[in-house]
Design a protein around this motif. Sequence first.
Motif, short mmCIF file in Angstrom:
data_model
loop_
_atom_site.label_atom_id
_atom_site.label_comp_id
_atom_site.label_asym_id
_atom_site.label_seq_id
_atom_site.Cartn_x
_atom_site.Cartn_y
_atom_site.Cartn_z
N GLN A 1 0.83 -1.21 0.00
CA GLN A 1 0.00 0.00 0.00
C GLN A 1 0.86 1.26 0.00
O GLN A 1 0.55 2.24 -0.68
N ALA A 2 1.96 1.23 0.79
CA ALA A 2 2.84 2.40 0.84
C ALA A 2 3.52 2.64 -0.50
O ALA A 2 3.67 3.78 -0.95
N THR A 3 3.95 1.57 -1.15
CA THR A 3 4.59 1.69 -2.47
C THR A 3 3.62 2.29 -3.47
O THR A 3 3.98 3.16 -4.28
N LYS A 4 2.37 1.83 -3.42
CA LYS A 4 1.35 2.37 -4.33
C LYS A 4 1.09 3.85 -4.05
O LYS A 4 0.90 4.64 -4.97
N SER A 5 1.11 4.22 -2.77
CA SER A 5 0.90 5.62 -2.40
C SER A 5 2.02 6.50 -2.96
O SER A 5 1.77 7.60 -3.46
N ILE A 6 3.27 6.01 -2.89
CA ILE A 6 4.39 6.77 -3.44
C ILE A 6 4.27 6.90 -4.95
O ILE A 6 4.55 7.95 -5.53
N GLU A 7 3.82 5.83 -5.62
CA GLU A 7 3.65 5.88 -7.07
C GLU A 7 2.55 6.86 -7.47
O GLU A 7 2.66 7.55 -8.48
N ASN A 8 1.49 6.92 -6.66
CA ASN A 8 0.37 7.81 -6.98
C ASN A 8 0.66 9.27 -6.62
O ASN A 8 0.10 10.18 -7.22
N HIS A 9 1.53 9.48 -5.64
CA HIS A 9 1.85 10.85 -5.19
C HIS A 9 3.36 11.01 -5.11
O HIS A 9 3.92 11.20 -4.02
N PRO A 10 4.06 10.95 -6.24
CA PRO A 10 5.52 10.98 -6.23
C PRO A 10 6.11 12.29 -5.71
O PRO A 10 7.12 12.28 -5.03
N LEU A 11 5.47 13.41 -6.03
CA LEU A 11 6.04 14.70 -5.65
C LEU A 11 6.10 14.86 -4.14
O LEU A 11 7.10 15.34 -3.59
N SER A 12 5.05 14.45 -3.44
CA SER A 12 5.03 14.61 -1.99
C SER A 12 5.91 13.59 -1.29
O SER A 12 6.15 13.70 -0.09
N SER A 13 6.40 12.59 -2.03
CA SER A 13 7.19 11.52 -1.41
C SER A 13 8.68 11.77 -1.47
O SER A 13 9.44 11.11 -0.76
N ILE A 14 9.12 12.71 -2.31
CA ILE A 14 10.56 12.89 -2.49
C ILE A 14 11.17 13.79 -1.42
O ILE A 14 12.39 13.86 -1.30
N PHE A 15 10.33 14.46 -0.64
CA PHE A 15 10.84 15.36 0.39
C PHE A 15 10.96 14.63 1.72
O PHE A 15 10.10 13.84 2.10
N GLY A 16 12.03 14.94 2.45
CA GLY A 16 12.19 14.37 3.78
C GLY A 16 11.17 14.96 4.74
O GLY A 16 10.62 16.05 4.52
N GLN A 17 10.90 14.24 5.82
CA GLN A 17 9.91 14.68 6.79
C GLN A 17 10.49 14.59 8.20
O GLN A 17 11.35 13.76 8.47
N SER A 18 9.99 15.45 9.07
CA SER A 18 10.36 15.37 10.48
C SER A 18 9.08 15.33 11.30
O SER A 18 8.10 16.01 10.98
N PHE A 19 9.08 14.52 12.35
CA PHE A 19 7.92 14.35 13.20
C PHE A 19 8.25 14.90 14.58
O PHE A 19 9.31 14.61 15.15
N HIS A 20 7.30 15.70 15.13
CA HIS A 20 7.55 16.41 16.38
C HIS A 20 6.59 15.93 17.46
O HIS A 20 5.45 15.56 17.18
N ASP A 21 7.07 15.97 18.71
CA ASP A 21 6.18 15.65 19.82
C ASP A 21 5.41 16.89 20.25
O ASP A 21 5.50 17.95 19.60
#
Length: 482
Positions: free
Chosen positions: A390-410
């Motif tokens: 499912q995650a691979t399919k999500s990356i294929e469907n939304h490639p632009l939003s997947s190429i950027f790194g992310q940070s998660f905050h508490d």
Amino acid sequence: MTKEEPANGSSNPRFQLLTKEMVEGFDFEQILNGTESADCREYQDLFSNAQGVAAENGNENAVTLYSALGALCGFHFRPDDVNDPYGPMVQMDGKRSPIPADFRPVADVVASMAETATNGTLKARLCDVAWLLNRRRVDLGLAAISAYCQIVRDVAAGTKKFRFEGSNSPCSAQSRGLLKRALSLAMMKSVGLGKQEEADIRQLVELLFHAASTGINLRDVHRMAKLALQYDIVPPLEVGGSIEAWIQKNAAVDDHSRLDLLRLASSAYHEGGSMPDHFRCRLEIVDTLVRMAQQVEENSATLASGFLSDAISELHGIPEVKERRRELRHRLVDVQTNISEEMGRFSQEIDLKEIIDDREASFEGLHLRDMMFAFAAMSHSPAPEELRKQATKSIENHPLSSIFGQSFHDRDGKVSYRAAGADLMSAPTDESLRPSIAQSERIRREIFAAGDIQTARRLIVSAIFPAPFRVDVSAACSVHLK
């Protein structure tokens, strides 16, 4: 495009019909006469146009030949992948554009064209692919090294130019890719190691490194220094010293670029065994990161805290920096207190009526004991393979939003986890899939809790308490995902 599985019968791509008889006596490079381009992608366009003209004239042999040449020039060039440097340019829905393995049935014909080609760019591509198809043809591997060197020399002389390359520098990103592929072949024991071609490519890279070090283009310096360091062409201490000398001479360089060069110099000193210089460069990196944090702190606490976190991480392993680390940690805590003010909230309303109706129907007519067992067995976590799919399919469907790194905050604004962006040119890794899996699982659990669990709880409570004493814990028919 061709299918992922080997084609059979009439579904074979046309270029697999290529024969040596079609090539003999045919000047397939005539189409390239007069072009100054050193880019195979432009050659693909030229061969594609020639294929169309040949089709209009009814010349089937030329159509097949130009189809093959267009496909050979249309590969996705991946010089960082030593064993598989050419991939499909397009891949979707179980189909892909050609790759070198598709030419295995006509490998002898590709080798024949490689031997006779004179255009440097085309010869490099044909020799490289022919060697990949038959690695016993060491002569073609060596010819590919020489052809790659010649392309870069032609660009340096101004007789050839790269596509979309304004400065047309022999130290450009495209040149770097060609040089790296040539070095990969030259360093192979079965191809170029110890031969004259290896000496030629190493000498060329060394000359380009020294030229870039005396120039003004920062990216040229970084590319050539990294290449020289990776393949041990220039002594590491000389690489580090040249980079620092360039930084001092070009003090106006921006901080982001300065970081790239300092990190490379630090690696060079470390590889050369000069630890005092290595630590000194790392301390300069820390000072640069702190300065960058100061510049953005007023406008973005999130960005400033990221720079400070990187600075603290950079101090790891450096001796006698305990006080400096403590100071930066206190400062980071102060900056992070303002992160919550910069964060926004997005919500999406989802109608859960159908989920609630289905859960009520599944509990209808059950005794309390059966309800409890049904409640315990309502849901199971998805299998890891299903989550990856499912995650691979999500990356294929939304490639632009997947190429950027992310940070998660508490809740306090502190970074609890950092995730790198996905590399769309290679198979996704578990690390790159993790953010997508976490997001989809969070949404799934919130929907399940609001729709199924709350509904089941209401029905169980209704079965336990008599009607006059019934407690209303009914679930709402909608949930806001944040």
